[in-house]
Design an enzyme around this catalytic site. Structure first.
Site, PDB file in Angstrom:
ATOM      1  N   GLU A 193      41.920  27.346  77.762  1.00 52.68           N
ATOM      2  CA  GLU A 193      43.338  27.209  77.442  1.00 52.68           C
ATOM      3  C   GLU A 193      44.301  27.661  78.543  1.00 52.68           C
ATOM      4  O   GLU A 193      45.157  28.525  78.333  1.00 52.68           O
ATOM      5  CB  GLU A 193      43.648  27.935  76.126  1.00 52.68           C
ATOM      6  N   GLU A 335      37.895  22.831  70.966  1.00 52.87           N
ATOM      7  CA  GLU A 335      38.330  23.649  69.827  1.00 52.87           C
ATOM      8  C   GLU A 335      39.271  22.851  68.948  1.00 52.87           C
ATOM      9  O   GLU A 335      40.170  22.166  69.448  1.00 52.87           O
ATOM     10  CB  GLU A 335      39.042  24.924  70.295  1.00 52.87           C
TER      11      GLU A 335
END
Length: 527
Positions: A193, A335
């Site tokens: 991320e 995810e």
């Protein structure tokens, strides 16, 4: 637990008591394939050219202060948890870690010594070795995810003053060497991320295609990817997106929205990857890996669109889906998850899964997460780390492609000979090992070898215990107890026991330590 969102207007993401009782997952030919994997257009292929769809799950903890998998403190042994994942149809395990867990002298904590005695005293990497070995034996694949530079927190960039880029790359090369030749481990998710930080024009976060080597995530992914491939050319390189391609947040106080940037989830914005692709020295290794979440993580504006959920496919197309639809590269959603507490989120998950497509040609994914202690999503496992959240599982189930035993080896699994429901009398041997004991309970493993002339398919092992000894948990089989008789039935991923092959059934039990008696394989007594 994690904040995965960054907007232009905001700064910021059935009981299985050790016994697998889930229905068989929907199957597709190939499982996770044979040998190492590579890409071709938007597909992931195995060494024989067969299409592979990774349908996996995240098991986190190694990126935290515990430096190893969460849930090892629970009453459900680590192998049993993996048994459940495989039984449910998850064929890939994405494992987050931090560089802290790789350091010499790193200590794994939060382990239940009674339930997992084989992990006591092991380093985080040694525990990782065991999980990888066991997962590979079930035909599962493993993706390693460098989640954080340290166990402290998520970072916008892939490096910090304490963990420079050189350490990031060196640690990746060390892992690539450690698992060289082990086809269970298929690749590296380079950094979790990357996202915007600072307010434009003074951006300090990860950008895509901006050309600043200190912030351009696309260029950093190329440097790290090439360094990994120089020591392990067979790995896939999983590259997440950013949140805002500029690497900074828009000024929400200037009243001017005309120049505000279109941003998305942390790691979820790959809108510039088509224009600025990740270029590696080894062809057919890049897999783009966006993250995607629901309102339990952050209430994005698109959830309030009056056309919702009909508006969502266009949003997914814009941020990352175009890469798949235009046959540019494979997508592996690293995810995505939700607590499923709201109807908005239920609809989101149903539509997202439909968007990925069904069957082996659909987009790959690893659901967040197995862990129930993910604060903004919860898990597939409930708080006991044993039973499952059936509401989530029911939505995911049609898209799961169950692992096939042996899929993680470099060669195809041997084809069983014609099966028989029962071996010849005396066609098996049984060996018992008591692994541990404590006040009120014990742990053991029973190895049964098929000495008959043909495969046993499906196999089933039974034994008896004295009155007062009761099963607590089991693994490598569906283990149940009725009275004093215990039955270990073949799991769906390894139903056949070939002639000359062995199976080891592990268990924990309550009561005085007792060896299994009158062991039988499909009704035939074992020597």
């Amino acid at each position: 637990m994690f904040r995965r969102v960054a907007l232009a207007t905001a700064a910021a993401g059935a009981l299985i008591a050790g016994v697998i009782t889930a229905l068989p997952a929907s199957a597709a030919a190939g499982g996770t394939g044979t040998g190492y994997l590579h890409t071709s257009g938007n597909k992931i292929l195995d060494s024989a050219g067969a299409t592979v769809r990774l349908t996996g799950i995240n098991w986190f903890g190694m990126e935290t202060d515990n430096k190893t998998f969460h849930g090892l403190w629970a009453s459900n042994p680590w192998r049993s948890q993996l048994d459940t994942m495989a039984s449910l149809g998850y064929n890939t395990l994405r494992i987050p870690f931090s560089d802290d867990a790789l350091k010499t002298g790193a200590v794994a904590t939060g382990i239940n010594d009674y339930v997992n005695p084989d992990l006591v005293g092991l380093s985080p990497l040694q525990i990782l070795d065991k999980v990888i070995e066991y997962s590979g034996g079930k035909g599962m694949r493993v993706i390693l995810d460098r989640h954080r530079p340290t166990s402290a927190q998520q970072t916008a960039l892939w490096y910090t003053s304490a963990v420079p880029e050189s350490t990031w790359i060196a640690d990746w090369q060390s892992l690539a060497r450690r698992y060289a030749g082990n086809t269970t481990v298929i690749g590296a998710d380079l950094h979790n991320e990357p996202h915007a930080e600072g307010t434009n024009p003074a951006a300090t976060g990860a950008c895509w295609g901006c050309g600043d080597t200190a912030r351009d995530w696309r260029l950093a992914a190329e440097r790290a990817g090439n360094a990994i491939l120089s020591v392990q050319p067979n790995w896939l390189i999983f590259v997440e997106g950013v949140s805002c391609p500029s690497g900074g947040l828009s000024n929400v106080w200037d009243g001017d929205t005309s120049n505000d940037e279109d941003c998305g989830w942390w790691g979820g914005n790959l809108s510039k990857a088509g224009q600025y692709p990740v270029r590696l020295n080894v062809a057919n290794r890049v897999v783009y890996s966006p993250h995607e979440y629901a309102t339990s993580v952050y209430h994005q504006t698109w959830f309030d669109d009056p056309t919702y959920p009909a508006n969502m496919p266009a949003i997914w197309d814009k941020y990352w889906g175009y890469l798949y639809k235009q046959n540019i590269a494979p997508i592996m959603m690293g995810e995505f998850g939700t607590t499923l507490a709201s109807d908005i989120d239920r609809v989101w998950l149903q539509n997202l899964m439909a968007y990925t497509g069904t069957g082996v040609n659909g987009m790959s994914f690893t659901y967040w997460s197995w862990n129930p202690n993910s604060g903004d999503t919860g898990g597939i496992a409930n708080d006991d780390w044993t039973t499952i959240n059936q509401a989530k599982q029911s939505i995911l189930q049609p898209y799961l492609i169950a692992p096939v035993g042996g899929g993680g080896s470099s060669t195809s699994s041997p084809t069983p000979s014609a099966s028989s429901s029962t071996p010849a009398t005396g066609g098996c041997t049984a060996t018992y090992k008591q692994d541990n004991a404590w006040q009120g309970g014990f742990q053991g493993s029973l190895t049964v070898k098929n000495t008959g002339g043909g495969a046993v398919n499906p196999w089933s092992v039974t034994w008896s215990w004295p009155s007062g000894v009761t099963l607590a948990s089991g693994w490598n089989a569906t283990v149940t107890q009725s009275g004093t008789t215990v039955t270990a039935a073949a799991p769906t991923y390894a139903g056949s026991l070939a002639a000359g092959a062995s199976v080891t059934v592990g268990f924990t039990a309550n009561g005085a330590a007792s060896a299994p008696a009158t062991v039988k394989l499909n009704g035939a007594a074992c020597a």
